[in-house]
Write a protein that holds these residues in place. Structure first.
Motif, PDB file in Angstrom:
ATOM      1  N   LEU A 165       9.010  16.229  37.067  1.00  0.00           N
ATOM      2  CA  LEU A 165       9.401  14.991  36.378  1.00  0.00           C
ATOM      3  C   LEU A 165       8.647  13.805  36.964  1.00  0.00           C
ATOM      4  CD1 LEU A 165      13.272  15.643  36.150  1.00  0.00           C
ATOM      5  CD2 LEU A 165      11.638  15.621  34.231  1.00  0.00           C
ATOM      6  N   ALA A 166       8.445  13.836  38.289  1.00  0.00           N
ATOM      7  CA  ALA A 166       7.707  12.749  38.927  1.00  0.00           C
ATOM      8  C   ALA A 166       6.239  12.764  38.489  1.00  0.00           C
ATOM      9  CB  ALA A 166       7.806  12.859  40.444  1.00  0.00           C
ATOM     10  N   MET A 167       5.693  13.938  38.255  1.00  0.00           N
ATOM     11  CA  MET A 167       4.314  14.013  37.747  1.00  0.00           C
ATOM     12  C   MET A 167       4.221  13.413  36.352  1.00  0.00           C
ATOM     13  SD  MET A 167       2.696  17.722  38.870  1.00  0.00           S
ATOM     14  CE  MET A 167       1.209  17.609  37.844  1.00  0.00           C
ATOM     15  N   GLY A 168       5.337  13.452  35.597  1.00  0.00           N
ATOM     16  CA  GLY A 168       5.314  12.824  34.274  1.00  0.00           C
ATOM     17  C   GLY A 168       6.029  13.574  33.162  1.00  0.00           C
ATOM     18  N   ALA A 169       6.629  14.720  33.456  1.00  0.00           N
ATOM     19  CA  ALA A 169       7.382  15.430  32.420  1.00  0.00           C
ATOM     20  C   ALA A 169       8.543  14.558  31.949  1.00  0.00           C
ATOM     21  CB  ALA A 169       7.892  16.756  32.956  1.00  0.00           C
ATOM     22  N   ASP A 170       8.969  14.753  30.681  1.00  0.00           N
ATOM     23  CA  ASP A 170      10.016  13.910  30.114  1.00  0.00           C
ATOM     24  C   ASP A 170      11.416  14.376  30.482  1.00  0.00           C
ATOM     25  OD1 ASP A 170       8.374  12.046  28.392  1.00  0.00           O
ATOM     26  OD2 ASP A 170       7.657  14.016  27.744  1.00  0.00           O
ATOM     27  N   ARG A 171      11.603  15.701  30.484  1.00  0.00           N
ATOM     28  CA  ARG A 171      12.896  16.231  30.908  1.00  0.00           C
ATOM     29  C   ARG A 171      12.723  17.634  31.451  1.00  0.00           C
ATOM     30  NH1 ARG A 171      15.221  19.191  26.454  1.00  0.00           N
ATOM     31  NH2 ARG A 171      13.921  18.867  24.605  1.00  0.00           N
ATOM     32  N   ALA A 172      13.821  18.118  32.068  1.00  0.00           N
ATOM     33  CA  ALA A 172      13.728  19.397  32.766  1.00  0.00           C
ATOM     34  C   ALA A 172      14.915  20.269  32.424  1.00  0.00           C
ATOM     35  CB  ALA A 172      13.679  19.164  34.275  1.00  0.00           C
ATOM     36  N   ILE A 173      14.673  21.581  32.434  1.00  0.00           N
ATOM     37  CA  ILE A 173      15.760  22.543  32.225  1.00  0.00           C
ATOM     38  C   ILE A 173      15.729  23.539  33.374  1.00  0.00           C
ATOM     39  CG2 ILE A 173      16.713  24.345  30.733  1.00  0.00           C
ATOM     40  CD1 ILE A 173      15.241  23.013  28.380  1.00  0.00           C
ATOM     41  N   LEU A 174      16.871  23.686  34.036  1.00  0.00           N
ATOM     42  CA  LEU A 174      17.007  24.718  35.058  1.00  0.00           C
ATOM     43  C   LEU A 174      17.880  25.827  34.485  1.00  0.00           C
ATOM     44  CD1 LEU A 174      16.902  25.881  37.983  1.00  0.00           C
ATOM     45  CD2 LEU A 174      18.934  24.517  38.461  1.00  0.00           C
ATOM     46  N   ALA A 201      -0.445  19.737  29.989  1.00  0.00           N
ATOM     47  CA  ALA A 201       0.542  19.271  29.006  1.00  0.00           C
ATOM     48  C   ALA A 201       0.630  17.748  29.012  1.00  0.00           C
ATOM     49  CB  ALA A 201       1.906  19.886  29.310  1.00  0.00           C
ATOM     50  N   LEU A 202       0.603  17.163  30.205  1.00  0.00           N
ATOM     51  CA  LEU A 202       0.695  15.699  30.303  1.00  0.00           C
ATOM     52  C   LEU A 202      -0.526  15.039  29.663  1.00  0.00           C
ATOM     53  CD1 LEU A 202       2.044  15.385  33.976  1.00  0.00           C
ATOM     54  CD2 LEU A 202       3.337  15.133  31.840  1.00  0.00           C
ATOM     55  N   ARG A 203      -1.711  15.637  29.895  1.00  0.00           N
ATOM     56  CA  ARG A 203      -2.923  15.052  29.304  1.00  0.00           C
ATOM     57  C   ARG A 203      -2.873  15.137  27.779  1.00  0.00           C
ATOM     58  NH1 ARG A 203      -7.912  16.839  33.375  1.00  0.00           N
ATOM     59  NH2 ARG A 203      -6.840  16.176  35.278  1.00  0.00           N
ATOM     60  N   ILE A 204      -2.346  16.239  27.269  1.00  0.00           N
ATOM     61  CA  ILE A 204      -2.230  16.390  25.813  1.00  0.00           C
ATOM     62  C   ILE A 204      -1.300  15.301  25.264  1.00  0.00           C
ATOM     63  CG2 ILE A 204      -1.347  17.901  23.965  1.00  0.00           C
ATOM     64  CD1 ILE A 204      -2.272  20.306  25.767  1.00  0.00           C
ATOM     65  N   ARG A 205      -0.175  15.109  25.963  1.00  0.00           N
ATOM     66  CA  ARG A 205       0.761  14.068  25.519  1.00  0.00           C
ATOM     67  C   ARG A 205       0.127  12.677  25.630  1.00  0.00           C
ATOM     68  NH1 ARG A 205       5.506  12.815  29.375  1.00  0.00           N
ATOM     69  NH2 ARG A 205       3.762  11.625  30.233  1.00  0.00           N
ATOM     70  N   GLU A 206      -0.589  12.446  26.722  1.00  0.00           N
ATOM     71  CA  GLU A 206      -1.199  11.127  26.933  1.00  0.00           C
ATOM     72  C   GLU A 206      -2.289  10.834  25.901  1.00  0.00           C
ATOM     73  OE1 GLU A 206      -2.136  11.573  31.068  1.00  0.00           O
ATOM     74  OE2 GLU A 206      -0.067  11.129  31.688  1.00  0.00           O
ATOM     75  N   ARG A 207      -2.905  11.890  25.358  1.00  0.00           N
ATOM     76  CA  ARG A 207      -3.887  11.687  24.286  1.00  0.00           C
ATOM     77  C   ARG A 207      -3.207  11.440  22.939  1.00  0.00           C
ATOM     78  NH1 ARG A 207      -6.775  16.331  26.492  1.00  0.00           N
ATOM     79  NH2 ARG A 207      -6.011  17.619  24.789  1.00  0.00           N
ATOM     80  N   GLY A 208      -1.874  11.511  22.945  1.00  0.00           N
ATOM     81  CA  GLY A 208      -1.125  11.311  21.706  1.00  0.00           C
ATOM     82  C   GLY A 208      -1.028  12.555  20.847  1.00  0.00           C
ATOM     83  N   GLU A 209      -1.374  13.716  21.408  1.00  0.00           N
ATOM     84  CA  GLU A 209      -1.341  14.954  20.622  1.00  0.00           C
ATOM     85  C   GLU A 209      -0.016  15.704  20.744  1.00  0.00           C
ATOM     86  OE1 GLU A 209      -6.062  16.038  20.370  1.00  0.00           O
ATOM     87  OE2 GLU A 209      -4.987  16.819  22.095  1.00  0.00           O
ATOM     88  N   ALA A 210       0.894  15.202  21.558  1.00  0.00           N
ATOM     89  CA  ALA A 210       2.242  15.767  21.641  1.00  0.00           C
ATOM     90  C   ALA A 210       3.199  14.652  22.038  1.00  0.00           C
ATOM     91  CB  ALA A 210       2.294  16.901  22.668  1.00  0.00           C
ATOM     92  N   GLN A 211       4.463  14.839  21.678  1.00  0.00           N
ATOM     93  CA  GLN A 211       5.442  13.780  21.931  1.00  0.00           C
ATOM     94  C   GLN A 211       6.152  13.957  23.262  1.00  0.00           C
ATOM     95  OE1 GLN A 211       5.535  11.302  19.691  1.00  0.00           O
ATOM     96  NE2 GLN A 211       3.922  12.536  18.748  1.00  0.00           N
ATOM     97  N   MET A 237       2.014  17.068  16.785  1.00  0.00           N
ATOM     98  CA  MET A 237       2.691  18.108  17.567  1.00  0.00           C
ATOM     99  C   MET A 237       3.871  17.510  18.306  1.00  0.00           C
ATOM    100  SD  MET A 237       0.548  20.873  19.707  1.00  0.00           S
ATOM    101  CE  MET A 237       0.741  20.054  21.260  1.00  0.00           C
ATOM    102  N   GLU A 238       4.939  18.241  18.354  1.00  0.00           N
ATOM    103  CA  GLU A 238       6.181  17.699  18.870  1.00  0.00           C
ATOM    104  C   GLU A 238       6.312  17.945  20.379  1.00  0.00           C
ATOM    105  OE1 GLU A 238       8.357  16.000  17.077  1.00  0.00           O
ATOM    106  OE2 GLU A 238       9.891  15.898  18.646  1.00  0.00           O
ATOM    107  N   ARG A 239       6.333  19.216  20.774  1.00  0.00           N
ATOM    108  CA  ARG A 239       6.840  19.495  22.122  1.00  0.00           C
ATOM    109  C   ARG A 239       6.041  20.597  22.826  1.00  0.00           C
ATOM    110  NH1 ARG A 239      11.660  20.254  20.374  1.00  0.00           N
ATOM    111  NH2 ARG A 239      12.138  18.072  20.653  1.00  0.00           N
ATOM    112  N   ILE A 240       5.867  20.418  24.134  1.00  0.00           N
ATOM    113  CA  ILE A 240       5.248  21.449  24.970  1.00  0.00           C
ATOM    114  C   ILE A 240       6.248  21.849  26.049  1.00  0.00           C
ATOM    115  CG2 ILE A 240       3.314  22.042  26.482  1.00  0.00           C
ATOM    116  CD1 ILE A 240       1.692  19.843  25.146  1.00  0.00           C
ATOM    117  N   LEU A 241       6.420  23.151  26.196  1.00  0.00           N
ATOM    118  CA  LEU A 241       7.317  23.693  27.224  1.00  0.00           C
ATOM    119  C   LEU A 241       6.442  24.213  28.361  1.00  0.00           C
ATOM    120  CD1 LEU A 241      10.386  23.849  26.599  1.00  0.00           C
ATOM    121  CD2 LEU A 241      10.092  26.287  26.197  1.00  0.00           C
TER     122      LEU A 241
END
Ligand SMILES: Cc1cc2nc3c(=O)[nH]c(=O)nc-3n(C[C@H](O)[C@H](O)[C@H](O)COP(=O)(O)OP(=O)(O)OC[C@H]3O[C@@H](n4cnc5c(N)ncnc54)[C@H](O)[C@@H]3O)c2cc1C
Ligand SMILES: Nc1ncnc2c1ncn2[C@@H]1O[C@H](COP(=O)(O)O)[C@@H](O)[C@H]1O
Lengths: 250, 313
Positions: free
Chosen positions: A77-86, A47-57, A1-5
């Motif tokens: 972002l400080a919690m761990g998101a990779d990027r942000a969109i406003l 979302a972060l846990r899913i990514r940390e399990r390697g199930e999303a990039q 899986m690639e991405r979680i919004l």
């Protein structure tokens, strides 16, 4: 899986009791503590846990509103998101238009999952995720208390009035969080420093080519009817006789 | 004239009481003609129950194996197809309606009015926001269909005794296969239903364990009451999630609510604002629950609750 919004709405902190303005023209929010909507923090944590399990990039956080929403995005972002969109827009945009904005972002970002809160604790609407799923023509699994992924489907346990319901949805899909999905992590100071270097993209609402929906029009705000403060009874006998005299128990 | 389509809630065999409350809300619209739609696998008994509700002019029965479970993605396109010609489409503000109705609204291109507590006109409603700390009057566009959820605790169910005609309807909608029901694990209980019970006894974090919660059940059984809980008690695993009362749990309006070892956080109070009489038992005389309690008793619940149970014998 690639991405979680993940949607992060800026709201008055849940510990603050808001009041109607003295002239009844709205809700007094001046100077109040603002936070990420609690359900959205849970969405981001998941979302972060899913990514940390390697199930999303990649985990991308999105906020729609004034430039002050950058604060909540930086926290995300400080919690761990990779990027942000406003998406810079009026703070009082209606829910269907917000769902259309999310759809425009979905078309741009091609996420496998959009994770939102079940409800924003300011307007208590509980609509956006369901609306986005409808516009996108994709499944929804709302009020999630457990999410299991297997690549192409999500098996989601939902908190419903009757108990716990489990449904399976094909991805991509919209999932919305309930309180018991997880407990969000605390942000550590070094992460706040690191977050300053992470990308935060700003898009103008007008640049997204989103048509504004026919909005509901707020007409008046009023405080709820106050309950009369009651009395304290001395003991159990006093309580029972008070209940009997009101005809509430035999 | 208001032409109202009410979406019935049911569990496959029985009509949920929330439907009679939606009908009560719809009946407040100007000059209403109310139709109830029953989407089920085999909806005969449910439709018959809906036809008995006062103020209902017609029941539409849409039987389809795909409607065996209430999946929003499957129901919404059918409702959107059926909505043509109606001025209002109402569903209950239960987890069923909250999941479903916004999906219908989006398909119809309108915003949804959530949690209607009163009707001020065909296109004007009052609803709670900020956990019930503010009541908002809101106007919906007059030239569009109104999609709304009805806050059950604000409405008295309409009476029975009617015999509205039941029609079998078919809808032309493409149903997706991307969403599948797996299972429902429902809390088994012989106690009254939390959302319709006349008396509710709730326990909070102070109970300390699932075993200790037993004193709450015993008191409830003595009173013929339903049992509720605070979020803290649910999170701690003392009781299942379907017992949570509050902003994000169930909003209830029993005649009598007894809060035991619950502090009275705003999110909890939101769920009980419409209760008739609120009783609080708490060892902290300053606990916020006493601000709203009609009758307060200060002291240790582990002493007082068994005493109360005995006194009621
Ligand atoms: C977004 C959001 C949504 C929420 N939604 C809900 C919701 O829907 N419902 C809900 O309930 N909460 C909800 N909450 C949580 C809410 O803020 C409170 O944390 C929660 O209600 C506290 O539960 P409690 O009163 O059981 O626990 P506490 O606040 O810990 O209170 C325990 C009480 O028990 C008393 N006590 C302790 N020991 C004894 C004893 N031996 N005898 C008598 N009294 C005793 C104490 O004095 C205290 O007042 C939500 C929070 C958030 C952020
Ligand atoms: N302005 C916004 N910016 C970011 N996310 C939002 C916004 N509005 C709603 N959402 C998301 O949609 C969820 C449900 O909101 P609502 O339908 O308003 O109760 C929230 O928990 C957020 O995840």
């Amino acid at each position: 899986m690639e991405r979680i919004l993940v949607g992060l709405k800026r709201v008055v902190d849940f510990n603050v009791r808001v009041r109607v303005k003295a002239d009844g023209s709205g809700v007094e929010t001046e100077g109040l503590k603002m936070s990420i909507n609690p359900f959205d923090e849970i969405a981001l944590e998941e979302a972060l846990r899913i990514r940390e399990r390697g199930e999303a990039q990649e985990v991308v956080v999105v906020s729609i509103g004034g430039s002050e929403c950058q604060q909540q995005l930086r926290t995300g972002l400080a919690m761990g998101a990779d990027r942000a969109i406003l998406v810079e827009a009026a703070a009082d945009l209606d829910q269907l238009t917000i769902a259309r904005v999310f759809l425009a972002l979905v078309q741009k970002e091609n996420p496998d999952i959009v994770l939102l809160g079940k409800q924003a604790i300011d307007n208590d609407n509980n609509q956006t995720g369901q609306m986005l799923a409808a516009l996108w023509g994709r499944p929804q699994a709302t009020f999630a208390s457990k999410i299991v992924l297997d690549g192409t489907t999500a098996t989601v346990t939902r908190e419903v009035d009757a108990g716990l319901e489990t449904i399976a949805v094909d991805l991509p899909a919209v999932l919305t969080t309930d309180l018991r999905l997880n407990e969000p992590r605390y942000v550590k100071l070094p992460d706040i420093m690191k977050a300053k270097k992470k990308p935060l993209e700003t898009l103008a609402f007008s640049a997204l080519d989103v048509e504004q929906a026919p909005a509901l029009e707020p007409v008046a705000w009023s405080p709820p009817p106050q309950r009369q403060k009651g009395v304290k009874v001395e003991d159990v006998a006093g309580l029972v006789s008070a209940l009997r005299s009101r005809g509430l128990v035999r | 004239m208001s032409r109202v389509l009410v979406i019935a809630e049911h569990d496959g065999s029985a009509l949920n009481p929330s439907t009679a409350k939606c009908v009560a809300c719809a009946a407040e619209l100007p000059d209403p003609e109310i139709h109830v739609a029953v989407f089920a696998e085999q909806g005969e008994a449910i439709a018959a129950a809906a036809a008995r509700l006062a103020k209902v002019a017609k029941v539409l029965r849409i039987d389809n194996p795909a409607n065996a479970h209430a999946l929003a993605a499957v129901l919404a396109p059918q409702i959107a197809a059926l909505a043509d010609g109606y001025s209002h489409v109402f569903g209950p503000s239960t987890t069923f309606g909250k999941d479903l109705m916004p999906r219908v609204a989006a398909l119809l291109g309108v915003n949804q009015v959530s949690d209607v507590m009163s009707v001020e006109g065909a296109h004007r409603f009052r609803r709670p926001i900020y956990a019930g700390n503010v009541i908002l009057t809101i106007g919906a566009p007059a030239d569009r269909v109104v999609v709304a959820t009805v806050r059950a605790a604000s409405w008295q169910a309409v009476e029975g005794g009617n015999s509205a005609p039941v029609e079998t309807a078919s809808v032309d909608a493409e149903l997706p296969g991307h969403t599948r029901f797996v299972e429902l694990s429902a809390g088994q209980s012989d106690r009254p239903d939390l959302q319709t019970a006349k008396i509710v006894v709730s326990g909070g974090r102070a109970l300390g364990s699932a075993e200790s919660f037993d004193i709450i059940y015993r008191l409830a059984d003595k009173l013929g009451a339903a049992v509720g809980a605070s979020r803290a008690a649910v999170d701690a695993g003392y009781v299942p999630n379907d017992m949570q009362v509050g902003q994000t749990g169930k909003i209830i309006a029993p005649d009598l609510y007894i809060a035991i070892g619950i502090s009275g956080a705003i999110q909890h109070l939101t769920g009980i604002k419409d209760a008739g009489t609120i009783v609080a038992i708490n060892k902290d005389a300053e606990a916020p629950i006493f601000e709203v309690a009609d009758l307060g008793l200060v002291g240790d619940l582990f002493t007082l609750v068994p005493q109360l149970e005995k006194a009621l014998s």
